[in-house]
Write a protein that holds these residues in place. Structure first.
Motif, PDB file in Angstrom:
ATOM      1  N   PHE A   1      -2.152  31.342  37.006  1.00 24.19           N
ATOM      2  CA  PHE A   1      -2.858  32.771  38.413  1.00 24.19           C
ATOM      3  C   PHE A   1      -4.353  32.591  38.316  1.00 24.19           C
ATOM      4  N   GLY A   2      -4.832  31.938  37.072  1.00 22.83           N
ATOM      5  CA  GLY A   2      -6.343  32.455  36.781  1.00 22.83           C
ATOM      6  C   GLY A   2      -7.139  34.079  37.336  1.00 22.83           C
ATOM      7  N   PRO A   3      -7.350  34.388  38.029  1.00 21.19           N
ATOM      8  CA  PRO A   3      -7.717  35.989  38.456  1.00 21.19           C
ATOM      9  C   PRO A   3      -7.133  37.081  38.591  1.00 21.19           C
ATOM     10  N   ALA A   4      -5.751  36.445  39.270  1.00 18.06           N
ATOM     11  CA  ALA A   4      -4.642  37.180  39.779  1.00 18.06           C
ATOM     12  C   ALA A   4      -4.060  37.865  38.665  1.00 18.06           C
ATOM     13  N   ALA A   5      -4.173  36.874  37.522  1.00 21.65           N
ATOM     14  CA  ALA A   5      -3.299  37.365  35.799  1.00 21.65           C
ATOM     15  C   ALA A   5      -4.328  38.689  35.037  1.00 21.65           C
ATOM     16  N   LYS A   6      -5.416  39.150  36.183  1.00 26.78           N
ATOM     17  CA  LYS A   6      -6.656  39.876  34.482  1.00 26.78           C
ATOM     18  C   LYS A   6      -6.164  40.945  34.738  1.00 26.78           C
ATOM     19  N   GLY A   7      -4.718  41.541  35.215  1.00 24.86           N
ATOM     20  CA  GLY A   7      -4.183  42.468  35.010  1.00 24.86           C
ATOM     21  C   GLY A   7      -3.418  42.605  33.638  1.00 24.86           C
ATOM     22  N   GLY A   8      -3.210  42.025  33.734  1.00 25.02           N
ATOM     23  CA  GLY A   8      -2.031  41.754  32.396  1.00 25.02           C
ATOM     24  C   GLY A   8      -0.939  41.332  32.903  1.00 25.02           C
ATOM     25  N   VAL A   9       0.334  41.125  31.721  1.00 25.04           N
ATOM     26  CA  VAL A   9       1.494  40.611  31.741  1.00 25.04           C
ATOM     27  C   VAL A   9       2.504  41.702  32.550  1.00 25.04           C
ATOM     28  N   THR A  10       2.026  43.339  33.128  1.00 25.43           N
ATOM     29  CA  THR A  10       2.968  43.547  33.244  1.00 25.43           C
ATOM     30  C   THR A  10       2.706  43.743  34.490  1.00 25.43           C
ATOM     31  N   ALA A  11       1.554  43.593  34.978  1.00 21.84           N
ATOM     32  CA  ALA A  11       0.900  43.406  36.678  1.00 21.84           C
ATOM     33  C   ALA A  11       0.882  42.502  37.784  1.00 21.84           C
ATOM     34  N   THR A  12       1.112  41.708  36.776  1.00 24.84           N
ATOM     35  CA  THR A  12       1.253  39.870  36.685  1.00 24.84           C
ATOM     36  C   THR A  12       2.957  39.704  37.016  1.00 24.84           C
ATOM     37  N   VAL A  13       3.620  40.192  36.101  1.00 21.76           N
ATOM     38  CA  VAL A  13       4.934  40.509  36.453  1.00 21.76           C
ATOM     39  C   VAL A  13       5.746  40.888  37.424  1.00 21.76           C
ATOM     40  N   SER A  14       5.068  42.300  37.858  1.00 21.09           N
ATOM     41  CA  SER A  14       5.489  43.260  39.038  1.00 21.09           C
ATOM     42  C   SER A  14       5.026  42.791  40.006  1.00 21.09           C
ATOM     43  N   ALA A  15       4.358  41.534  40.612  1.00 18.59           N
ATOM     44  CA  ALA A  15       3.821  41.368  41.765  1.00 18.59           C
ATOM     45  C   ALA A  15       4.708  40.084  41.774  1.00 18.59           C
ATOM     46  N   TRP A  16       5.653  39.517  40.845  1.00 18.00           N
ATOM     47  CA  TRP A  16       6.390  38.158  41.236  1.00 18.00           C
ATOM     48  C   TRP A  16       6.615  37.856  42.798  1.00 18.00           C
ATOM     49  N   ARG A  17       6.565  38.377  43.147  1.00 20.78           N
ATOM     50  CA  ARG A  17       7.438  38.213  45.192  1.00 20.78           C
ATOM     51  C   ARG A  17       6.149  37.075  45.459  1.00 20.78           C
ATOM     52  N   ASP A  18       5.096  37.644  45.157  1.00 23.21           N
ATOM     53  CA  ASP A  18       3.352  37.074  45.661  1.00 23.21           C
ATOM     54  C   ASP A  18       4.069  35.261  45.076  1.00 23.21           C
TER      55      ASP A  18
END
Length: 204
Positions: A139-156
């Protein structure tokens, strides 16, 4: 399309990290673990083999694998069916332990060397990004917030890609503190896996 047979053979014989591994607390030799097949509908991109997988040569052959299979709603037979699941970690070898007996991170050179060619030869319906290292690469920059933020945005990213926390039992506290993961993400993931595997089995 990439010819997977020769490429897999190259990966399995790779020794570019031999000196790196020899310098770890475990002082182990490279043992690349990769299980992929072109038309497998589900691709799992994880972190790196652990010590047990290093010995067995079977990915997710541990308690983390038990938890991951539960998340997916599949048994061992389905999980290790190469026509259904491809498994490629961010590093194909066990990285070893540091002086505190903690897992070392996957060496970036592994994915840089092998992932592009391997991904070009795969045609998954679902890609599971397990853990922060896989998510950052995918995901590149879209994952910069860390695992919690990235997983919580799973619908994207669903229904073709699902970011997941690492299924290590060390993450039990994370799962307890993020109840939406089991209540919202996992039912959608299991249904998607069920649909894809049903379609695959009925097309063969």
């Amino acid at each position: 399309m990439t010819a997977l047979g020769p490429l897999i053979a190259e990966i399995q014989s790779c020794r570019i990290c031999a000196d790196r591994f020899a310098a770890t607390e475990t002082a182990h030799k490279p043992h690349p673990v990769v299980r992929v097949r072109k038309h497998a509908p589900i691709l799992i991109i994880g972190q790196a083999p652990g010590a047990r997988v290093h010995e067995s040569g079977i990915p997710f052959d541990d308690r983390s694998g038990d938890r991951l299979r539960d998340w997916l709603g599949v048994d061992r037979d389905a999980f290790y069916d190469r026509d259904l699941f491809s498994i490629m970690p961010m590093a194909f070898c066990f990285p070893g332990y540091n002086a505190r007996k903690s897992d070392l991170p996957p060496p970036p050179i592994c994915a840089k060397t092998w992932h592009k060619g391997l991904r070009a030869g795969l045609t998954p319906e679902i890609t599971l990004l397990v853990g922060g290292y896989a998510q950052k690469r995918e995901f590149g920059p879209a994952a910069k917030g860390g695992v919690t933020a990235t997983v919580s945005a799973w619908r994207d990213h669903a229904p073709r890609r699902f970011p997941l926390p690492h299924p290590s039992w060390r993450n039990t506290g994370w799962i307890r503190n993020n109840p939406w993961f089991e209540a919202e993400l996992l039912p959608e993931l299991r249904q998607r896996v069920k649909e894809v595997l049903y379609a695959k089995r009925n097309s063969d």
